[in-house]
Design an enzyme around this catalytic site. Structure first.
Site, mmCIF file in Angstrom:
data_model
loop_
_atom_site.group_PDB
_atom_site.id
_atom_site.type_symbol
_atom_site.label_atom_id
_atom_site.label_comp_id
_atom_site.label_asym_id
_atom_site.label_seq_id
_atom_site.Cartn_x
_atom_site.Cartn_y
_atom_site.Cartn_z
ATOM 1 C CE LYS A 83 -4.301 1.125 2.389
ATOM 2 N NZ LYS A 83 -4.957 1.004 3.698
HETATM 3 C C1 E4P Z 1 -8.293 1.535 3.918
HETATM 4 O O1 E4P Z 1 -7.514 1.153 3.108
HETATM 5 C C2 E4P Z 1 -8.208 2.852 4.569
HETATM 6 O O2 E4P Z 1 -7.000 2.991 5.218
HETATM 7 C C3 E4P Z 1 -9.372 3.041 5.496
HETATM 8 O O3 E4P Z 1 -10.546 2.602 4.856
HETATM 9 C C4 E4P Z 1 -9.516 4.432 6.037
HETATM 10 O O4 E4P Z 1 -10.715 4.536 6.753
HETATM 11 P P1 E4P Z 1 -11.017 5.750 7.770
HETATM 12 O O5 E4P Z 1 -11.207 6.991 6.983
HETATM 13 O O6 E4P Z 1 -12.262 5.332 8.473
HETATM 14 O O7 E4P Z 1 -9.823 5.850 8.672
#
Ligand code: E4P
Length: 217
Positions: A83
């Protein structure tokens, strides 16, 4: 539509995986902090539970640093998906890692143009953050729709991974628009099964069944 679970909590992951509900996992530095565990150990355990892609995020912000961290993360297991943040260095690392055969997830995407760049960099997944857009008064689902149209116009194979999902309606809308994947917090994933008429109907069936005095088997 595929479901990823958006957590680094191995107990939750195991439970949802046993039901057969999840096709992968996404983590981020905040979720690793919340888990209280060591990133390498927690991620290794998650990869041993789930067959599908497990996103593990780099924290370096420069290309060389990202590539070094990606190499360490990729050694954890064969189903690691690297990622990377949606920055120029992140896109450059995405291109290089994709060329090396790694799965990549470009994260912190907030616009269709950013998603277009990620697709051109060969990202396996693009993660538009629906909830965080809604939080500042914008329309996260509109961005998902724009990305769907652009990717379909040009036949990009990058999968749209609707992220920052906060509600069951987010899941439904993402599915209707045609997101390939939604990464969903465990509580929201479990809430998808709930409907008051299901509970009411079951209660009535059980009450009537008790009146018959019968048993099955
Ligand atoms: C996933 O890859 C993201 O990091 C995550 O969905 C972020 O979610 P949030 O905005 O609730 O922290």
């Amino acid at each position: 539509m595929k479901f990823f679970v958006d957590t680094a909590d191995v107990t939750e992951i195991r439970e949802l995986n046993d039901i057969g509900l999840i096709d992968g996992v996404t983590t981020n530095p905040s979720l690793i902090l919340k888990s209280g565990g060591d990133i390498m150990e927690v991620t290794k355990e998650i990869c041993s539970i789930v067959d599908g892609p497990v996103s593990a995020e780099v924290v370096a912000t420069d290309y060389d640093g990202m590539m070094k961290e990606a190499a360490v993360l990729a050694r954890i297991a064969g189903n690691i998906c690297i990622k990377l943040p949606l920055t120029m260095d992140g896109l450059k690392a995405c291109k290089a890692l994709t060329s090396q055969g790694h799965k990549t997830n470009v994260t912190l995407c907030f616009s269709a143009n950013q998603a277009l760049l990620a697709a051109k960099a060969g990202a396996t997944f693009i993660s538009p953050f629906v909830g965080r857009l809604d939080d500042i008064g914008l329309d996260g689902m509109e961005v998902i729709g724009e990305i769907r149209a652009i990717y379909d116009n040009y036949g990009f194979e990058t999968e749209i991974l609707a992220a920052s999902i906060r509600t069951v309606n987010h899941v439904k809308m993402a599915a209707m628009i045609g997101a390939d994947v939604a990464t969903v917090p465990p509580a929201t994933l479990k809430a998808l099964v709930k409907h008051p008429l299901t509970d009411k109907g079951l209660e009535a069936f059980l009450a009537d069944w008790a009146k018959t005095g019968q048993k099955i088997g």
